[in-house]
Design a protein around this motif. Structure first.
Motif: not given
Lengths: 375, 375
Positions: A281-282, A284-286, A288, A291-294, A298, A307
């Motif tokens: 998650i960390k 993927l979230s970094s 650009k 869109i991470v679905y969470k 988390i 995502f």
């Protein structure tokens, strides 16, 4: 290949499971309970031992464990076996899979049941309990189906609170634990029927799944056939797991499940998955354009993260990951029809789903991230 | 151990089948049709290739072949899927197994169908065709179920003539080929649904069986669930084998079936079984105190012979054969409720059944005979 589709089926399995399956095919593949000879009786003993091993994950009794061919079969036997009648209301979470949704709609072709979706908060992904209580008081729940772990979002759904409320209405509660049993074991206090799948989080093979329940006698018999005993009786047994077990048991898959369940007890796959999930998650979230679905918290996700990439349909991303990077992911709707409206992923034709297993590593995730950066 | 229970499940399997199953578990056990990645697509191709291989036994089209988990499941999906209504008459032979009888009686709990047993001559074991025609004209057949090969007596039942008559009544015809498909392949001219079992005469593993039919669209959907496509649709496909295929396909068992079906095409198991069957009947018939259940023309039997020993219950004989001689046979009613009245074996609590396979030898039979002489 980097395999990130463990929700479809875990891969690889532990080496001991492959060895057990090969051994069982060559040495144990007899018809349990159907012969007056040693190897047939041995097969019956293995089935009993496997019932015990599965029961021990949730401190149940071995006689509560039945074996069927797949979680889909288990859910069909429950859904069609419940004594639902015209006008009954059945509740599901928005995260449910077609193994629940389709049998319910199949039944609806014949019996006028109402299928209602439980309200969940789209920020926290938590059940809206006051609203659920209100819905239940207006339209009493006859049966309720919740997955312990969403196959699309990885959400650990708060079934315990919902089932506790349901039980005020003498409602039948069904927990689909296909994605979590063996790794994150459920609390069955208010669960009437718990479904597990051998080939997923239990690290066994295709061909075995089952139900844990004290209430087999309350199910109508749907599937029937020979069970090696009481041949002159045209009916299945009145109670116990044998009520829903017909045909030759898949002793090879069951022996594999016995082996994998022992392996799980000696390996902390939960801790490994929790750690990798956080890292995924960390990472993927970094990025650009991703869109991470969470949910807001988390820590409610386990093993699965969905995502999308801005400007791409989900299928296109998965195809690029496979073709250019040999990374196996799944894209699309994942047999879950309602969740995409909930997370707003329909414009991407679903999601790209990463589902982790016991044998994934931080490096697998790093390579995925590296590949996604190229998009 | 001398294994003489091949009707329960064939053992051993050809070495190439064990090797294929092990290879598939380690290398091919992905979820077919559910991922946008190479090994998932490979799994889908293997399923298509196996449909072709099964279809080729009976010159059918690959798209007529469906895969489910067991012959019992296949028969349940057919029986519950037929549009039977109150007052409909369903016919079965006296040789039918509980995989047919129990689902029919399960259905009878909800729909007032009449289940009638076809008359067979107790000397010749041939169908009494004039009487059948008379019965059909009085009580029109809506569906008829016949096994190609009786699992208790080894009788090759004359389904072709009976089905030809049935077809005058727009009756649905179901052939249970679980004991013979792959070895003695049926003529499907008047057969609407033919059921095969992977782990029996097809020499594959537990976990795969199926149906050959052009008429899936005429079945009501009973079991439903995810099938990797069209996730937002709450219904199963309208036609084709996919209509009854839900849940993750057992790709390992299917690959084993592909391998075993190729092996069968290169090995004349039929000739071997015909020869051994004759030898077995001749050898058993030479013994005193042995009642061999056989029709006047013994060439109607294939691979299976039932008998009893005067003064012993069938279970006692099988137990002695196992405990004292390590010979594995099955005794009792063999999940077939009506045949024991037909052959008059109820006073022995069923029969001792010898069922032969590709790897049995004349010596196996000689040892059986030697053991029986000691009784």
């Amino acid at each position: 290949m980097i395999y990130l589709d463990n929700s479809a089926t875990t891969y690889p399995k532990p080496t001991c499971v492959y060895e057990a399956l090969d051994y069982a095919n060559r040495n144990l593949a007899f018809n349990a309970g159907r012969g007056n000879y040693s190897v047939s009786n041995q097969a019956s003993k293995i089935i009993d031992e496997t019932r015990e091993s599965i029961a021990s994950f949730v401190k149940a009794d071995a006689r509560q464990v039945s074996f069927v061919s797949s979680a889909t079969e288990a859910l069909n036997l429950i859904i069609l076996g419940l004594h639902l009648e015209d006008g009954d209301c059945v509740y599901i979470s928005p995260f449910e899979h077609n193994a629940i949704v389709r049998p319910l709609y199949t039944l609806k072709n014949y019996i006028n049941i109402e299928i209602l979706i439980l309200p969940f908060n789209t920020e926290t992904w938590e059940p809206n309990l006051p609203k659920i209580e209100e819905m239940f008081s207006i339209k009493n729940p006859k049966a309720i189906f919740i997955s312990q772990l969403s196959n699309v979002t990885g959400l650990l759904i708060d079934y315990e609170q919902i089932f506790a409320i349901s039980k005020q209405y003498n409602c039948v509660t069904i927990l689909d634990s296909a994605q979590s049993f063996g790794i994150k074991n459920p609390n069955l206090d208010n669960v009437d029927f718990c479904v597990f799948a051998g080939h997923k989080s239990l690290y066994a093979s295709f061909g075995v799944a089952g139900i844990i329940s004290k209430k087999y006698k309350e199910l109508k018999v749907i599937k029937s056939g020979g069970n090696g005993s009481n041949s002159l009786n045209h009916n299945m047994p009145d109670s116990g797991p044998e009520r829903i077990e017909s045909g030759s048991p898949n002793i090879v898959a069951i022996y594999g499940l016995l082996t994998s369940s022992k392996w799980l007890k000696n390996n902390d796959v939960l801790k490994h998955e929790e750690e990798l999930t956080k890292y995924l998650i960390k990472s993927l979230s970094s990025l650009k354009k991703i869109i991470v679905y969470k949910p807001s918290d988390i820590f409610k996700l386990l093993g699965i993260v969905s995502f999308n990439v801005e400007g791409y349909l989900s299928d296109d991303v998965a195809t690029i990951l496979n073709d250019e990077f040999e990374i196996a992911t799944r894209s699309g709707y994942h047999c879950s029809p309602f969740v995409h409206n909930f997370i707003d992923s329909e414009k991407y034709n679903g999601t790209v789903r990463i589902s982790l297993g016991a044998f994934n590593t931080h490096d697998d995730i790093d390579q995925l991230i590296c590949a996604l950066k190229s998009l």
